[in-house]
Write an enzyme that holds these catalytic residues in place. Structure first.
Site, short mmCIF file in Angstrom:
data_model
loop_
_atom_site.label_atom_id
_atom_site.label_comp_id
_atom_site.label_asym_id
_atom_site.label_seq_id
_atom_site.Cartn_x
_atom_site.Cartn_y
_atom_site.Cartn_z
N ASP A 130 -0.36 2.55 -4.37
CA ASP A 130 0.12 3.31 -3.22
C ASP A 130 -1.10 3.72 -2.40
O ASP A 130 -1.95 4.47 -2.86
CB ASP A 130 0.88 4.55 -3.70
N ARG A 175 -0.98 5.27 0.58
CA ARG A 175 -0.66 6.31 1.57
C ARG A 175 -1.52 7.57 1.39
O ARG A 175 -1.90 7.92 0.28
CB ARG A 175 0.82 6.69 1.47
#
Length: 220
Positions: free
Chosen positions: A129, A131
């Site tokens: 991930d 983000r």
């Protein structure tokens, strides 16, 4: 990188009611994010704001893909905010868990060959991930929000907000949209990423004191 700034706002009528759309931009990179605001969100210290941090997903949000639960979560969050008459949805523009749309399509191709979402990201040279949710804490601050009831299954969002000084007083579950095409996707989020997902009648939780013992769960 400079801090994000609030740069524009306007009314946005939707099928869920009238929102105000607020635009945010980084002065140096021109990277943009938006928030949809309904009702009076002031005085969050006394009345915490129902909020959703929703990461951009073109395939799920706009093209109605069944490979994920994103579109279902977006619709449900907007409906719940509308029913409450007050709340915020931050549209966090980091497509494909931060790897971008084209790389997301490449990851989809690897998933077609049998990889799960994490294995596909790693095979492409990315983290599971990519983000960065810190910008969402800055957006809450620019909107004058300090206490939040967060619509999420993701413990990382809760932990990041708390570390940035945003008080998450309640986690409101968002378990929607399971279907035969995304069960493996949900299984990966639950078992490998520790998301608070009720999946195949099993509850999966990340062993995180910030995300379990300190945040009451809503049954709404």
């Amino acid at each position: 990188m400079s801090k994000i700034q609030l740069v524009a706002e306007a009314n946005l009528p939707t099928e869920f009611g009238l929102f105000k759309i607020v635009g945010f931009e980084f002065p140096d990179t021109k990277k943009e994010h938006v928030a949809l605001v309904m009702g009076d969100i002031s005085h969050s210290e006394e009345k915490p704001v129902l909020a959703r941090i929703h990461s951009e997903c073109l395939t799920g949000d706009a093209l109605h893909s069944l490979k994920c639960d994103c579109g279902f979560q977006l619709t449900t969050a907007l409906r719940q905010i509308s029913e409450e008459g007050r709340g915020v949805l931050i549209y966090h523009r980091e497509e494909g868990r931060g790897i971008g749309l084209i790389n997301k399509i490449r990851a989809y191709s690897l998933q077609d060959q049998g990889m799960d979402t994490i294995e596909a990201n790693l095979a492409l040279g990315f983290a599971a991930d990519e983000r960065n949710f810190c910008v969402c804490a800055d957006i809450f601050e620019l909107l004058g929000i300090s206490k939040v009831r967060l619509l999420t299954n993701n413990p990382n969002k809760i932990d990041t907000m708390k570390k940035a000084g945003i008080n998450i007083v309640e986690r409101v579950p968002l378990n929607v949209g399971e279907n035969r095409y995304n069960r493996g996707y949900l299984d990966t989020k639950a078992k490998k990423m520790g998301h608070f997902i009720v999946h195949n009648n099993e509850k999966h939780f990340l062993e995180c004191p910030h995300c379990q013992s300190e945040i009451p769960n809503s049954n709404k």
